[in-house]
Motif scaffolding. Structure first.
Motif, PDB file in Angstrom:
ATOM      1  N   PRO A   1       1.121  -1.143   0.148  1.00  0.00           N
ATOM      2  CA  PRO A   1       0.146   0.723   0.385  1.00  0.00           C
ATOM      3  C   PRO A   1       0.872   1.443   0.125  1.00  0.00           C
ATOM      4  O   PRO A   1       2.052   1.589   0.301  1.00  0.00           O
ATOM      5  N   VAL A   2       0.515   2.045  -0.503  1.00  0.00           N
ATOM      6  CA  VAL A   2       1.114   3.513  -1.023  1.00  0.00           C
ATOM      7  C   VAL A   2      -0.054   4.724  -0.035  1.00  0.00           C
ATOM      8  O   VAL A   2      -1.090   4.841  -0.404  1.00  0.00           O
ATOM      9  N   PRO A   3       0.148   5.830   0.036  1.00  0.00           N
ATOM     10  CA  PRO A   3      -0.553   6.923   0.140  1.00  0.00           C
ATOM     11  C   PRO A   3      -1.219   6.919  -0.718  1.00  0.00           C
ATOM     12  O   PRO A   3      -1.252   7.167  -2.185  1.00  0.00           O
ATOM     13  N   ILE A   4      -2.700   7.536  -0.426  1.00  0.00           N
ATOM     14  CA  ILE A   4      -3.340   7.131  -1.637  1.00  0.00           C
ATOM     15  C   ILE A   4      -3.641   8.496  -3.064  1.00  0.00           C
ATOM     16  O   ILE A   4      -3.449   8.454  -3.815  1.00  0.00           O
ATOM     17  N   GLU A   5      -2.611   9.904  -3.042  1.00  0.00           N
ATOM     18  CA  GLU A   5      -1.928  10.803  -2.950  1.00  0.00           C
ATOM     19  C   GLU A   5      -0.676  10.444  -3.987  1.00  0.00           C
ATOM     20  O   GLU A   5      -0.862  11.283  -4.877  1.00  0.00           O
ATOM     21  N   GLU A   6       0.024   9.597  -3.866  1.00  0.00           N
ATOM     22  CA  GLU A   6       0.847   9.298  -4.121  1.00  0.00           C
ATOM     23  C   GLU A   6       0.605   8.311  -5.517  1.00  0.00           C
ATOM     24  O   GLU A   6       1.945   7.855  -6.748  1.00  0.00           O
ATOM     25  N   ALA A   7      -0.247   7.592  -5.490  1.00  0.00           N
ATOM     26  CA  ALA A   7      -0.514   6.183  -6.560  1.00  0.00           C
ATOM     27  C   ALA A   7      -0.320   6.481  -7.351  1.00  0.00           C
ATOM     28  O   ALA A   7      -0.606   5.191  -8.615  1.00  0.00           O
ATOM     29  N   GLY A   8      -0.502   7.967  -8.275  1.00  0.00           N
ATOM     30  CA  GLY A   8      -0.689   7.987  -9.698  1.00  0.00           C
ATOM     31  C   GLY A   8       0.853   7.093 -10.196  1.00  0.00           C
ATOM     32  O   GLY A   8       0.680   7.890 -11.132  1.00  0.00           O
TER      33      GLY A   8
ATOM     34  N   GLY B   1       2.284   1.604 -10.729  1.00  0.00           N
ATOM     35  CA  GLY B   1       1.082   0.264 -11.237  1.00  0.00           C
ATOM     36  C   GLY B   1      -0.188   0.287  -9.626  1.00  0.00           C
ATOM     37  O   GLY B   1       0.276  -0.010  -8.756  1.00  0.00           O
ATOM     38  N   ILE B   2      -1.150   0.199 -10.361  1.00  0.00           N
ATOM     39  CA  ILE B   2      -2.151  -0.024  -9.303  1.00  0.00           C
ATOM     40  C   ILE B   2      -2.852  -1.451  -9.118  1.00  0.00           C
ATOM     41  O   ILE B   2      -3.557  -1.262 -10.380  1.00  0.00           O
ATOM     42  N   MET B   3      -3.282  -1.805  -7.981  1.00  0.00           N
ATOM     43  CA  MET B   3      -4.277  -2.913  -8.973  1.00  0.00           C
ATOM     44  C   MET B   3      -5.303  -2.784  -7.146  1.00  0.00           C
ATOM     45  O   MET B   3      -5.095  -2.647  -6.508  1.00  0.00           O
ATOM     46  N   VAL B   4      -6.393  -3.737  -7.868  1.00  0.00           N
ATOM     47  CA  VAL B   4      -8.242  -3.698  -7.347  1.00  0.00           C
ATOM     48  C   VAL B   4      -7.897  -5.316  -6.985  1.00  0.00           C
ATOM     49  O   VAL B   4      -7.837  -6.569  -8.601  1.00  0.00           O
TER      50      VAL B   4
ATOM     51  N   LYS C   1       0.280   3.542 -13.536  1.00  0.00           N
ATOM     52  CA  LYS C   1      -0.088   5.587 -13.410  1.00  0.00           C
ATOM     53  C   LYS C   1      -1.510   5.790 -13.684  1.00  0.00           C
ATOM     54  O   LYS C   1      -1.328   6.783 -14.578  1.00  0.00           O
ATOM     55  N   PRO C   2      -2.356   5.825 -13.282  1.00  0.00           N
ATOM     56  CA  PRO C   2      -3.609   6.191 -13.383  1.00  0.00           C
ATOM     57  C   PRO C   2      -3.407   7.565 -12.809  1.00  0.00           C
ATOM     58  O   PRO C   2      -3.225   8.138 -11.993  1.00  0.00           O
ATOM     59  N   GLU C   3      -4.693   8.244 -13.516  1.00  0.00           N
ATOM     60  CA  GLU C   3      -5.100   9.610 -13.334  1.00  0.00           C
ATOM     61  C   GLU C   3      -5.543  10.048 -12.025  1.00  0.00           C
ATOM     62  O   GLU C   3      -5.235  10.325 -11.402  1.00  0.00           O
ATOM     63  N   HIS C   4      -6.562   8.631 -12.266  1.00  0.00           N
ATOM     64  CA  HIS C   4      -8.014   8.144 -10.704  1.00  0.00           C
ATOM     65  C   HIS C   4      -7.395   7.355 -11.041  1.00  0.00           C
ATOM     66  O   HIS C   4      -8.314   6.729 -10.731  1.00  0.00           O
ATOM     67  N   PRO C   5      -6.933   6.958  -9.078  1.00  0.00           N
ATOM     68  CA  PRO C   5      -6.728   5.991  -8.579  1.00  0.00           C
ATOM     69  C   PRO C   5      -7.688   5.013  -8.181  1.00  0.00           C
ATOM     70  O   PRO C   5      -8.254   6.200  -7.331  1.00  0.00           O
ATOM     71  N   HIS C   6      -8.163   3.550  -8.569  1.00  0.00           N
ATOM     72  CA  HIS C   6      -9.298   2.803  -7.730  1.00  0.00           C
ATOM     73  C   HIS C   6      -8.644   2.940  -6.457  1.00  0.00           C
ATOM     74  O   HIS C   6      -9.772   1.950  -5.992  1.00  0.00           O
ATOM     75  N   GLY C   7      -7.676   2.990  -6.405  1.00  0.00           N
ATOM     76  CA  GLY C   7      -6.976   1.890  -4.793  1.00  0.00           C
ATOM     77  C   GLY C   7      -5.609   2.302  -4.713  1.00  0.00           C
ATOM     78  O   GLY C   7      -4.996   3.518  -5.224  1.00  0.00           O
ATOM     79  N   ASN C   8      -4.694   2.257  -3.463  1.00  0.00           N
ATOM     80  CA  ASN C   8      -3.497   2.249  -3.113  1.00  0.00           C
ATOM     81  C   ASN C   8      -2.583   1.353  -2.948  1.00  0.00           C
ATOM     82  O   ASN C   8      -1.736   1.128  -2.474  1.00  0.00           O
ATOM     83  N   LEU C   9      -3.104  -0.233  -3.459  1.00  0.00           N
ATOM     84  CA  LEU C   9      -2.147  -1.134  -3.847  1.00  0.00           C
ATOM     85  C   LEU C   9      -1.426  -1.240  -4.682  1.00  0.00           C
ATOM     86  O   LEU C   9      -0.919  -0.937  -6.074  1.00  0.00           O
ATOM     87  N   ALA C  10       0.136  -0.493  -4.795  1.00  0.00           N
ATOM     88  CA  ALA C  10       0.612  -0.445  -6.144  1.00  0.00           C
ATOM     89  C   ALA C  10       1.769  -1.458  -5.385  1.00  0.00           C
ATOM     90  O   ALA C  10       2.264  -1.987  -4.766  1.00  0.00           O
TER      91      ALA C  10
END
Length: 424
Positions: A155-162, A165-168, A181-190
């Motif tokens: 997990p990373v801070p949601i503000e750094e998630a962009g 690569g983010i996984m759900v 590197k999503p513009e509007h991430p749906h999670g914070n598992l990086a």
């Protein structure tokens, strides 16, 4: 027939442009770290500590120092008759010759090397992360979950998630969605950029994406495998891990080594970090020297004061000099009476007597605002800063500079001096 259950492909060819003048003459994985090591020592040590004894190191940008450091792999016990460490630069073929154009493209160009070992699994690593991980445990997880692809994640801070690569995932860590590197991430598992592939799956994906320009694991291979219905799982990692790809993160990772209780412990007996060691005399601290909460490399002579800093091998710190919250890399000389605050000084650099680095107020960089965006003073290797000049915060210097390069004896905050022949 040679047969290895799992081999590692270590991606070490990146320029590391976000480290600015630190990487203009050296690949990022070869940059010094922790006063004794180079960044690539950490994934290489993880490999041998995990029982992975076959490693291909893919090099491209400024490989000379990296190649010399790795050699035939003796420090990591990777000098093997079968397997061991192999340097894999790009090379000319009878047709379709090319530089490595992406992470997956680099691995694809070494298909023949991989197939020499007939592996069941291929471990993909990056050469610019600081961490300790047992890849054997990750492989056990890959097998137990019946995965085609396993991605190490944290997990990373949601503000750094962009930036990642983010996984759900579902409750079994099965990856339901992956975005690079999503513009509007749906999670914070990086994604940590550490992958285990079942080799037939990776081979098929690379061949299918052969014509993809700049073929990359995060942008192309992982989404392709997901779209093809392959079983993708996240392996959640709970230890220390740092991508030292920016000046701030590189400085922070070094400073964390000298905290009262370090987040990352270099002194554990059961998980050693190996490196190529030169024949260097012991440290010397003069009668008037002061050292507090610092790492001091072998062969360093200290006649001044050092506080909460990381000092490399063979450094000389002159009488009356004061170093605070800084990284001074090997073979550098700090002149008498110099004052250095929050600086990264690269190898073989000379700081003049009475010079002051890190003074005044922060100002935005006039050189490259994307790279230089903190209070740090960054000085490239083989540089010279003359006596009694003042250097402000968020500055960059590279090359042999003279007093005339500093108007009124000062480089103001946000400024840079890049001498002719040096590249930003």
């Amino acid at each position: 027939m040679i047969k290895k259950e799992m081999i590692a492909m270590l991606l070490a060819g990146g320029q590391g442009s976000r480290l600015g003048v630190l990487t203009q003459k050296v690949a990022k994985p070869a940059v010094s770290f922790g006063g004794k090591y180079r960044i690539i020592d950490f994934p290489l040590s993880n490999c041998i500590n995990s029982g992975v004894d076959t490693v291909g190191v893919l090099t491209q940008y400024q490989p000379l120092r990296l190649n010399a450091h790795i050699g035939i792999g003796i420090p990591w016990d990777l000098d093997r008759n079968v397997g061991g460490v192999t340097i894999l630069p790009p090379y000319e073929r009878s047709k379709d010759s090319d530089w490595y154009t992406g992470t997956a493209n680099a691995v694809y160009q070494n298909l023949e090397f991989i197939e020499t070992y007939h592996p069941d699994y291929v471990l993909i690593l990056s050469g610019d992360h600081i961490y300790k991980m047992d890849y054997g445990v990750m492989l056990d997880y890959h097998k137990a979950s019946g995965a085609d692809v396993t991605i190490a994640a944290m997990p990373v801070p949601i503000e750094e998630a962009g930036r990642f690569g983010i996984m759900v995932t579902d409750e079994t860590n099965h990856i339901m969605q992956f975005e690079e590197k999503p513009e509007h991430p749906h999670g914070n598992l990086a994604s940590m950029g550490i992958y285990i592939f079942s080799w037939p799956v990776l081979r098929e994906a690379m061949i299918a994406l052969l014509d993809e320009p700049g073929c990359d694991f995060g942008k192309h291979i992982i989404p392709y495998c997901h779209d093809q219905g392959k079983r993708l799982f996240a392996y959640e990692f709970n230890g220390y891990w740092k991508d030292v790809g920016t000046l701030s993160s590189y400085w922070e990772a070094n400073m964390e080594l000298v905290d009262i209780i370090p987040e990352f412990n270099l002194y554990e007996e059961f998980w050693k970090v190996y490196t190529k060691s030169d024949i260097i005399p012991p440290q010397y601290l003069a009668a008037d020297a002061v050292v507090e909460s610092s790492i001091i490399g072998e062969g360093t002579e200290i006649y001044g004061e050092v506080y909460h800093s990381v000092i490399g091998a063979g450094v000389t710190i002159g009488s009356g000099a004061v170093i605070r919250d800084s990284i001074i890399m090997r073979e550098s000389v700090i002149g008498a009476g110099a004052r250095i605050m929050k600086a990264i000084i690269a190898e073989d650099t000379h700081i003049g007597a009475g010079a002051e680095l890190g003074v005044g107020e922060y100002a935005p960089s006039t050189c490259d605002p994307k790279v230089y965006q903190s209070d740090l003073v960054t000085v490239g290797e083989h540089s010279v800063i003359p006596d009694h000049v003042r250097v402000g915060k968020n500055t960059a210097i590279s090359g042999v500079t003279a007093v005339e390069d500093y108007p009124d004896g000062t480089l103001a905050g946000g400024g840079c001096i890049i001498k002719a022949g040096d590249v930003r």
